[in-house]
Design a protein around this motif. Structure first.
Motif, PDB file in Angstrom:
ATOM      1  N   ARG A 135       0.779  -1.145   0.170  1.00  0.00           N
ATOM      2  CA  ARG A 135      -0.077  -0.008  -0.113  1.00  0.00           C
ATOM      3  C   ARG A 135       0.856   1.329  -0.069  1.00  0.00           C
ATOM      4  O   ARG A 135       0.253   2.269  -0.558  1.00  0.00           O
ATOM      5  N   ILE A 136       1.945   1.206   0.406  1.00  0.00           N
ATOM      6  CA  ILE A 136       2.874   2.242   0.767  1.00  0.00           C
ATOM      7  C   ILE A 136       3.880   2.524  -0.467  1.00  0.00           C
ATOM      8  O   ILE A 136       4.219   3.524  -0.692  1.00  0.00           O
ATOM      9  N   THR A 137       4.423   1.398  -1.185  1.00  0.00           N
ATOM     10  CA  THR A 137       5.298   1.266  -2.160  1.00  0.00           C
ATOM     11  C   THR A 137       5.044   0.334  -3.139  1.00  0.00           C
ATOM     12  O   THR A 137       4.676  -0.884  -2.854  1.00  0.00           O
ATOM     13  N   ARG A 138       5.376   0.537  -4.392  1.00  0.00           N
ATOM     14  CA  ARG A 138       5.265  -0.475  -5.390  1.00  0.00           C
ATOM     15  C   ARG A 138       6.583  -1.173  -5.870  1.00  0.00           C
ATOM     16  O   ARG A 138       6.698  -2.174  -6.390  1.00  0.00           O
ATOM     17  N   ALA A 139       7.861  -0.536  -5.063  1.00  0.00           N
ATOM     18  CA  ALA A 139       8.808  -1.158  -4.976  1.00  0.00           C
ATOM     19  C   ALA A 139       8.884  -2.625  -4.451  1.00  0.00           C
ATOM     20  O   ALA A 139       8.126  -2.906  -3.643  1.00  0.00           O
ATOM     21  N   ARG A 140       9.750  -3.582  -5.126  1.00  0.00           N
ATOM     22  CA  ARG A 140       9.755  -4.876  -4.541  1.00  0.00           C
ATOM     23  C   ARG A 140      11.041  -5.059  -3.380  1.00  0.00           C
ATOM     24  O   ARG A 140      11.950  -4.925  -3.772  1.00  0.00           O
ATOM     25  N   LEU A 141      10.540  -4.871  -2.268  1.00  0.00           N
ATOM     26  CA  LEU A 141      11.379  -4.874  -1.000  1.00  0.00           C
ATOM     27  C   LEU A 141      11.692  -6.482  -0.409  1.00  0.00           C
ATOM     28  O   LEU A 141      10.661  -7.128  -0.612  1.00  0.00           O
ATOM     29  N   ALA A 142      12.790  -6.544  -0.106  1.00  0.00           N
ATOM     30  CA  ALA A 142      13.100  -7.842   0.445  1.00  0.00           C
ATOM     31  C   ALA A 142      13.697  -7.416   1.998  1.00  0.00           C
ATOM     32  O   ALA A 142      14.962  -7.692   2.193  1.00  0.00           O
ATOM     33  N   PRO A 143      13.011  -6.895   2.876  1.00  0.00           N
ATOM     34  CA  PRO A 143      13.501  -6.590   4.065  1.00  0.00           C
ATOM     35  C   PRO A 143      13.939  -7.970   5.137  1.00  0.00           C
ATOM     36  O   PRO A 143      13.499  -9.133   4.733  1.00  0.00           O
ATOM     37  N   PRO A 144      15.111  -7.814   6.059  1.00  0.00           N
ATOM     38  CA  PRO A 144      15.147  -9.137   6.746  1.00  0.00           C
ATOM     39  C   PRO A 144      13.970  -9.434   7.486  1.00  0.00           C
ATOM     40  O   PRO A 144      13.276  -8.528   7.994  1.00  0.00           O
ATOM     41  N   ARG A 145      13.829 -10.495   7.774  1.00  0.00           N
ATOM     42  CA  ARG A 145      12.573 -11.130   8.576  1.00  0.00           C
ATOM     43  C   ARG A 145      12.901 -12.242   9.502  1.00  0.00           C
ATOM     44  O   ARG A 145      13.630 -13.051   9.341  1.00  0.00           O
ATOM     45  N   HIS A 146      12.235 -12.037  10.659  1.00  0.00           N
ATOM     46  CA  HIS A 146      12.150 -13.222  11.414  1.00  0.00           C
ATOM     47  C   HIS A 146      10.722 -13.865  11.397  1.00  0.00           C
ATOM     48  O   HIS A 146       9.546 -13.352  10.880  1.00  0.00           O
ATOM     49  N   TYR A 147      10.526 -15.209  11.468  1.00  0.00           N
ATOM     50  CA  TYR A 147       9.382 -15.949  11.473  1.00  0.00           C
ATOM     51  C   TYR A 147       8.972 -16.301  12.936  1.00  0.00           C
ATOM     52  O   TYR A 147       9.777 -16.758  13.742  1.00  0.00           O
ATOM     53  N   LEU A 148       7.703 -16.133  13.406  1.00  0.00           N
ATOM     54  CA  LEU A 148       7.388 -16.500  14.862  1.00  0.00           C
ATOM     55  C   LEU A 148       5.758 -16.729  14.878  1.00  0.00           C
ATOM     56  O   LEU A 148       5.120 -15.827  14.935  1.00  0.00           O
ATOM     57  N   PRO A 149       5.462 -17.970  14.864  1.00  0.00           N
ATOM     58  CA  PRO A 149       4.263 -18.581  14.746  1.00  0.00           C
ATOM     59  C   PRO A 149       3.439 -18.506  16.173  1.00  0.00           C
ATOM     60  O   PRO A 149       2.882 -19.596  16.255  1.00  0.00           O
ATOM     61  N   SER A 150       3.260 -17.494  16.743  1.00  0.00           N
ATOM     62  CA  SER A 150       2.519 -17.601  18.001  1.00  0.00           C
ATOM     63  C   SER A 150       2.312 -16.068  18.334  1.00  0.00           C
ATOM     64  O   SER A 150       2.845 -15.050  18.240  1.00  0.00           O
ATOM     65  N   PRO A 151       0.898 -15.683  18.634  1.00  0.00           N
ATOM     66  CA  PRO A 151       0.475 -14.213  18.705  1.00  0.00           C
ATOM     67  C   PRO A 151       1.053 -13.778  19.867  1.00  0.00           C
ATOM     68  O   PRO A 151       1.334 -12.572  19.515  1.00  0.00           O
ATOM     69  N   ALA A 152       1.126 -14.201  20.994  1.00  0.00           N
ATOM     70  CA  ALA A 152       1.699 -13.839  21.945  1.00  0.00           C
ATOM     71  C   ALA A 152       3.389 -13.512  21.833  1.00  0.00           C
ATOM     72  O   ALA A 152       3.673 -12.393  22.302  1.00  0.00           O
ATOM     73  N   ALA A 153       3.982 -14.450  21.443  1.00  0.00           N
ATOM     74  CA  ALA A 153       5.420 -14.429  21.160  1.00  0.00           C
ATOM     75  C   ALA A 153       5.559 -13.172  20.204  1.00  0.00           C
ATOM     76  O   ALA A 153       6.444 -12.377  20.132  1.00  0.00           O
ATOM     77  N   PHE A 154       4.507 -12.957  19.147  1.00  0.00           N
ATOM     78  CA  PHE A 154       4.939 -12.094  18.098  1.00  0.00           C
ATOM     79  C   PHE A 154       4.747 -10.591  18.860  1.00  0.00           C
ATOM     80  O   PHE A 154       5.658  -9.781  18.590  1.00  0.00           O
ATOM     81  N   LEU A 155       3.840 -10.370  19.710  1.00  0.00           N
ATOM     82  CA  LEU A 155       3.598  -9.182  20.262  1.00  0.00           C
ATOM     83  C   LEU A 155       4.934  -8.989  20.986  1.00  0.00           C
ATOM     84  O   LEU A 155       5.605  -7.853  21.533  1.00  0.00           O
TER      85      LEU A 155
END
Lengths: 300, 300
Positions: B207-227
């Motif tokens: 929604r903010i940019t049409r550029a194809r971005l590949a930011p560094p990312r973590h995966y964290l599959p728990s809502p509480a841990a995510f917050l």
């Protein structure tokens, strides 16, 4: 920039992302380029490596290759870090963790490594049977687990002990356990169980009675929801002492009797030399000690 | 031709027709064959299912079994196992739910039904692809999902809309988004992603940019841990508005810019007549309305 062969990089990215489209995004290629590389690799090796699907998964041959690729990537990431900061950021380290550890002491270790070294993490929440498989096939580099048996090629280190207490809402205790837990009350009171592999409640029951009880039970596979259901009066259950402290202080939950269970936890990781892995091991041991795990005994 | 096990088909026919003779006529068997099959089923389950009389009627256990006959057409083996496993006691209702619903508005509905009707629940936390499979194969009776496409044999009802806001710790926002989110900052700032199927962060970025971005990312599959990871400064991510309220009020998290995403949620359940299911549907709709889901639009 990657030191991996482009075919290997495409193969690994498909399994990381679960799809050819995801791999294409990550490597800034078209899905058809990714597909050609994976197929060329499969032709070279004479084996199907990726089971196409949603998500794409490794075949047995693919899992074997992936394990080698993961080790190469870890060493590659470190080699790149030594030369220059890897463009596009460092690679995420895949780890499995049991749900109660993630809900309590685990995350500060990752946050410290992210802040200090920019490490990224790919966390999977798995029970111990599944995490052994993920270690074996190289999907994860290490796992926090209640399983002391080392997976082949892995090193096991004891982290400490998680203490579980039986608890319920005050109203539930007054209604079902006015005289404390005994065979009669435990046979009737609804029980909360995390999932089919969660035997903690039954271990607690067996300490109190040898009768074979079949209380009504709910299954609720989320630590936070498990505590919420206890507070809402749906049942009693065994929960980590460190998660109970707040709700008990606020009077939302209380212990049922004086029983408790201590579950030892272990950090299993691949036996490879890697600076990131050594940092992770040290950080997990520190977080386990600070975050409420009881000290590991002398044998660890 | 019926897909039911012959014993189940005989049982259902006796109750449909009111007599062993009528069932025999319908299934082109002898009354004695019908009687043998019903008795064999009763032996297997350890319960009397049919009160012999004129007409024949279901016992309590038989009614329970009959109510599930439609599901057993798809899943006879598992259904028989379920009934056999819970002799006498009430059966747990199997439901799938997406993790963010379980972490926010979902449980009070189950607690109310447990308190009011003694219902038990077997909750599975699944993403929408998996929950469609569980519905199809009859493992679960219903699912809370972001998927509006009805699974065959199921009814879909819109529950409301879950609003997601992009957020991070105040320190993270100051460091990475001093001038708000734009293509440059979003390309560099570490991202938290729930799992491979979580596209919310990328929808926000697009929604903010049409550029194809590949930011560094973590995966964290728990809502509480995510917050928790957001509060620990590991990254920014899209989280349910209702989960952010507390941490934002305490100053642990803050919104990044003014963007938001609204995700409609649905309750898909088997199209069968069942009192428990009707109660569950009503309770879920009430809990969704009270627990922070935005009102469903007129079309629901």
């Amino acid at each position: 920039m990657s030191l991996l062969h482009p075919q290997l990089a495409a193969f690994a990215a498909v399994l990381d992302e679960g799809s050819f489209e995801g791999a294409a995004r990550r490597l800034s290629l078209t899905p058809s380029a990714i597909s050609q590389r994976v197929r060329a690799l499969e032709d070279r090796l004479g084996q199907v490596l990726v089971r196409r699907g949603s998500p794409c998964q490794a075949t047995a041959a693919g899992r074997q290759l992936l394990r080698n690729v993961q080790q190469m990537r870890l060493l590659e990431a470190e080699a790149l870090q030594d030369v220059a900061r890897a463009p596009g950021g460092p690679r995420a380290i895949a780890i499995a963790v049991n749900a109660d550890s993630l809900a309590t002491w685990f995350l500060p270790a990752l946050a410290a490594l992210h802040a200090g070294h920019g490490l990224l993490f790919d966390v999977r929440v798995e029970d111990q049977d599944h995490s052994a498989r993920l270690l074996r096939d190289g999907t994860v580099l290490g796992a926090v687990t209640a399983d002391a048996r080392p997976v082949q090629g892995c090193t096991v280190r004891r982290l400490g002990t998680m203490r579980y207490l039986p608890a319920a809402s005050p109203g539930f205790v007054a209604r079902h356990f006015p005289a404390g837990p005994d065979a009669a009350s435990l046979g009737r009171a609804p029980l909360l169980v995390f999932n089919r592999k969660d035997a903690l409640q039954e271990r607690f029951i067996r300490r109190i009675t040898r009768a074979r009880l079949a209380p009504p039970r709910h299954y609720l596979p989320s630590p936070a929801a498990f505590l919420e259901a206890m507070a809402l009066g749906m049942g009693w259950g065994m929960a980590p002492e460190s998660m109970l402290r707040g709700p008990m202080a606020r009077g939302e939950l209380r212990a049922i009797g004086a029983g408790r269970l201590d579950v030892p936890l272990y950090w299993q990781h691949w036996s490879i030399r890697s600076a990131a892995l050594a940092q992770l091991t040290a950080a997990l041991r520190a977080a386990a000690a600070q975050g409420g795990l009881r000290a590991a005994r002398a044998q660890s």
